[in-house]
Design an enzyme around this catalytic site. Structure first.
Site, PDB file in Angstrom:
ATOM      1  N   SER A  80     -37.882 -75.147  47.825  1.00  0.00           N
ATOM      2  CA  SER A  80     -39.262 -74.971  48.298  1.00  0.00           C
ATOM      3  C   SER A  80     -39.796 -76.237  48.958  1.00  0.00           C
ATOM      4  CB  SER A  80     -40.168 -74.566  47.130  1.00  0.00           C
ATOM      5  OG  SER A  80     -39.781 -73.303  46.612  1.00  0.00           O
ATOM      6  N   GLY A 134      -5.641 -36.918  28.021  1.00  0.00           N
ATOM      7  CA  GLY A 134      -6.113 -36.742  26.662  1.00  0.00           C
ATOM      8  C   GLY A 134      -6.307 -38.094  26.007  1.00  0.00           C
ATOM      9  N   ASP A 193       3.935 -29.798  14.403  1.00  0.00           N
ATOM     10  CA  ASP A 193       4.904 -29.939  13.311  1.00  0.00           C
ATOM     11  C   ASP A 193       4.345 -30.798  12.177  1.00  0.00           C
ATOM     12  OD1 ASP A 193       5.128 -31.907  15.454  1.00  0.00           O
ATOM     13  OD2 ASP A 193       6.691 -32.845  14.222  1.00  0.00           O
ATOM     14  N   SER A 238     -31.668 -66.580  45.045  1.00  0.00           N
ATOM     15  CA  SER A 238     -30.718 -65.574  45.567  1.00  0.00           C
ATOM     16  C   SER A 238     -29.313 -65.856  45.056  1.00  0.00           C
ATOM     17  CB  SER A 238     -30.758 -65.537  47.094  1.00  0.00           C
ATOM     18  OG  SER A 238     -30.699 -66.802  47.677  1.00  0.00           O
ATOM     19  N   GLY A 262       0.550 -37.871  22.721  1.00  0.00           N
ATOM     20  CA  GLY A 262       1.908 -37.434  23.025  1.00  0.00           C
ATOM     21  C   GLY A 262       2.169 -37.113  24.475  1.00  0.00           C
ATOM     22  N   ASP A 266       1.629 -39.038  34.484  1.00  0.00           N
ATOM     23  CA  ASP A 266       1.313 -39.376  33.097  1.00  0.00           C
ATOM     24  C   ASP A 266       0.188 -40.399  33.129  1.00  0.00           C
ATOM     25  OD1 ASP A 266       1.369 -39.722  30.363  1.00  0.00           O
ATOM     26  OD2 ASP A 266       2.991 -41.192  30.426  1.00  0.00           O
ATOM     27  N   LEU A 287     -30.060 -73.588  43.049  1.00  0.00           N
ATOM     28  CA  LEU A 287     -30.590 -73.483  41.688  1.00  0.00           C
ATOM     29  C   LEU A 287     -32.083 -73.788  41.644  1.00  0.00           C
ATOM     30  CD1 LEU A 287     -27.741 -75.367  39.772  1.00  0.00           C
ATOM     31  CD2 LEU A 287     -28.182 -72.898  39.717  1.00  0.00           C
ATOM     32  N   SER A 288     -32.722 -73.317  40.615  1.00  0.00           N
ATOM     33  CA  SER A 288     -34.107 -73.690  40.369  1.00  0.00           C
ATOM     34  C   SER A 288     -34.169 -75.201  40.161  1.00  0.00           C
ATOM     35  CB  SER A 288     -34.634 -72.975  39.117  1.00  0.00           C
ATOM     36  OG  SER A 288     -35.950 -73.383  38.823  1.00  0.00           O
ATOM     37  N   SER A 293       3.247 -39.080  27.095  1.00  0.00           N
ATOM     38  CA  SER A 293       4.521 -39.591  27.596  1.00  0.00           C
ATOM     39  C   SER A 293       5.697 -38.887  26.932  1.00  0.00           C
ATOM     40  CB  SER A 293       4.610 -41.100  27.354  1.00  0.00           C
ATOM     41  OG  SER A 293       3.590 -41.785  28.050  1.00  0.00           O
TER      42      SER A 293
END
Length: 640
Positions: free
Chosen positions: A475, A32, A169, A542, A37, A111, A469-470, A39
């Site tokens: 290339s 829930g 209650d 990548s 309540g 629980d 990295l770029s 526990s």
């Protein structure tokens, strides 16, 4: 009723213990929303069942005064919340399992936490439960987390459900409040397939309707919680199903014995029964059923045994022994429900490990068909799943696995997905069915294979995967390497990140999910080109290790060469030939690697080329060619 001192304790302790041993066992969870309540309820059950030792009770009294939430009165939640953080915050974080018993039944209760970020813990607790007690704070009514947990309970196949309207209650035991909550919950439950449940008004703190009817709710004529839990019928569904035993261990203590150990997931088995081994489909006959206490004439679901067969057949961990006339299915493509449990979102196309029973394979999830709004039950279009989201998608595995739909077997249809680098569980799932297309697609054998194609080119096939990295120089170096190889008469092809986005991958952007799909497609292309006998040069940022590992695993050993073209971010950014870093810094370009999107450098590449140093691109290209020559990839493969 609560556990009391049985007369047999004083007169015949052995008979009493025998009766206790043969009581039925019910496993249930409490779930829930936060602070409903849960526990406190379990603490009250332990207290009323007389299972709190005197020293624990003394400690509880002291803790209630110092860290309790009841103004010094007994705080029953402290019997369950054991972590320091739980006591400090008054919440449950981890799953706590507790045992208690009554005269009629034994119980194991889990629980489970109510916070949304701990939904994964709730799923763990629910995965083995026979019943669920869903608590609702009478002051708050049905909340989002109430709906989420109820949906998960239904999804996980729990059919015995108690809705405990707690803290009554605090609303003066109002029957109107109780009736409104029951009506609201029934309306929601009908939409998720919960056809029947028992609704009980209670106060876990005061003990109302926990073990016996409360005088504070004279308008309620139903059972107390314990009375109801004692009478839940636990159908022995597993024993009535076809025989299934996922093999956990091949037991070979000596040359004279070979058996297959595991826990029976369904049905029963006897010596002489005909069984089928999945996924191979081989058949044999049960010779013996071996246990530490001797051989059995019959074994049933839930028992852990070792089975020996009359034939010498190939069986490994992860295989399934099954009834020959009622075998499970076997497939590598499925539709499933996924409950996402990771802070990192699901990335369609990313390879994860799937663990189903005792078998582990590699799986990739397709883009979800939809995700489910737990409040409205609406199916919403999405490209990913975030933490605690639930969706439906297709799974593709790298091999066939035996399975039953989850609705027929939790053990044979429930699975988890695991991150391959962190080993963290990222999702739990339930298989629906195998995709029909898996039956229609078969591998076509060809007579001219990779080795034959490579031999005509006098080279070994290979994939040189340039990552970095770029602006690092991928290339440039890849182009120089291909030029060197071409001049020496080798057959090559260069796949460049920018070039493929003009055609094959022109439909993809630069989000994490699109980057994953970009590399997945390229990896498949490099596999095909390597199969053609070529030396393939793939130059792509990548950024993620998982996809680079996927590309490696598509090839034979030694064919994938990862080359980290390494330059510090400041150096790569200073080159910035396309002005991309400047745009990313201004915010004009989002999802740019190194700025607002991560790059995961290789941990152990075959080559690392430092392009931030003094070596020229030509020198680094020569290093790559020399590495290929050292590996023997530039010599003709042997005949045959």
């Amino acid at each position: 009723m609560a556990h009391t001192i049985n007369d047999l304790v004083g007169t015949d302790i052995e008979q009493y213990l025998d009766q206790h041993e043969h009581k039925s066992m019910l496993r249930f969870i409490t779930c829930g929303s936060v602070d409903d309540g849960k526990s406190t309820l379990i603490g009250r059950l332990l207290y009323d069942s007389k299972l709190v030792f005197s020293d624990h009770l003394s400690a509880l009294e002291q803790d209630s005064k110092t860290v309790g939430t009841q103004g010094g009165a007994l705080d029953f939640a402290l019997l369950v919340d054991g972590l320091a953080a739980e006591r400090e915050q008054g919440i449950t974080i981890d799953v706590a399992y507790r045992f208690f018993s009554t005269e009629r039944r034994k119980f194991i209760v889990a629980d489970t936490p109510g916070h949304e970020q701990y939904t994964r813990n709730m799923v763990t607790g629910a995965s083995t439960a026979d019943a669920a007690v869903i608590l609702i704070d009478a002051r708050k009514g049905v909340l989002t987390q109430t709906r989420r947990h109820s949906y998960l309970v239904s999804l996980l196949g729990i059919r015995n459900i108690v809705v405990a309207v707690n803290k009554l209650d605090l609303v003066d035991y109002s029957p109107e409040v109780f009736d409104t909550i029951e009506r609201d919950y029934r309306e929601f439950a009908a939409g998720i397939g919960i056809e029947d449940f028992t609704c009980i008004p209670m106060s876990a703190l005061r003990g109302d309707n926990i073990t016996e009817s409360s005088p504070s709710t004279p308008w309620y004529t139903g059972p107390s919680l314990i009375e109801h839990l004692e009478t839940i019928e636990i159908a022995d569904e597993l024993s009535g199903r076809p025989f299934r035993l996922p093999v956990q261990w091949v037991n070979r203590p000596n040359l004279d014995f070979r058996g297959f150990a595991g826990q029976i997931a369904g049905g029963s088995v006897r010596p002489g029964d005909r069984i089928r081994i999945l996924p191979s489909g081989l058949e044999s006959t049960v010779d013996r059923i071996v246990t530490a206490d001797g051989d059995l004439a019959e074994a049933v679901a839930g028992q852990s045994v070792t089975i020996s067969l009359t034939d010498e057949v190939d069986v490994s961990r992860g295989d399934v022994l099954a009834a020959a006339d009622e075998p499970p299915g076997s497939a590598d493509q499925f539709e499933c429900h996924l409950i996402w449990m990771s802070d990192q979102p699901m990335l369609a196309g990313r390879p994860y490990l799937i663990k189903l029973g005792t078998r582990t394979a590699t799986a990739t999830a397709a883009t979800p068909k939809y995700k489910i709004n737990v409040n409205t039950l609406e199916h919403t279009a999405t490209r990913t799943l975030a933490l605690n989201e639930i969706g439906v998608c297709n799974l593709n595995l790298d091999r066939q696995i035996p399975f039953d739909p989850y609705t027929a077997s939790r053990d044979m249809g429930g699975f988890i997905l695991i991150d391959r680098f962190t080993n963290a569980t990222v999702a739990a799932g339930m298989l629906h069915f195998a995709l029909r297309r898996a039956d229609n697609v078969h591998w076509q054998a060809v007579e001219v294979n990779k080795r034959a194609r490579a031999r005509t080119k006098a080279q070994h096939p290979a994939v040189l995967w340039f990552t970095g990295l770029s602006g690092a120089g991928k290339s440039t170096i890849a182009n120089l390497v291909e030029k060197r190889l071409h001049e020496q008469g080798f057959h090559t092809y260069l796949l460049d990140g920018d070039n493929v986005r003009h055609g094959l991958n022109k439909d993809l952007g630069f989000t994490d999910s699109d980057r994953v799909e970009n590399i997945r497609r390229i990896a498949e292309v490099t596999r095909l080109m390597a199969d053609a006998g070529l030396i393939v040069l793939a130059s792509f940022i990548s950024p993620f290790r998982a996809e680079r590992q996927l590309a490696r695993e598509l090839l034979d050993d030694g064919e994938f060469i990862e080359i980290h073209v390494d330059a510090p971010l400041s150096v790569a950014e200073s080159r910035d030939p396309k002005g991309l870093y400047a745009k990313a810094r201004r915010g004009d370009l989002v999802h740019f690697t190194g700025i607002d999107s991560p790059y995961e450098p290789p941990e152990s590449p075959e080559l690392r080329l430092d392009t931030g140093g003094a070596e020229s691109a030509a020198t680094l290209a020569d290093r790559v060619v020399e590495h290929l020559r050292t590996l023997g990839l530039l010599t003709p493969p042997p005949a045959g």
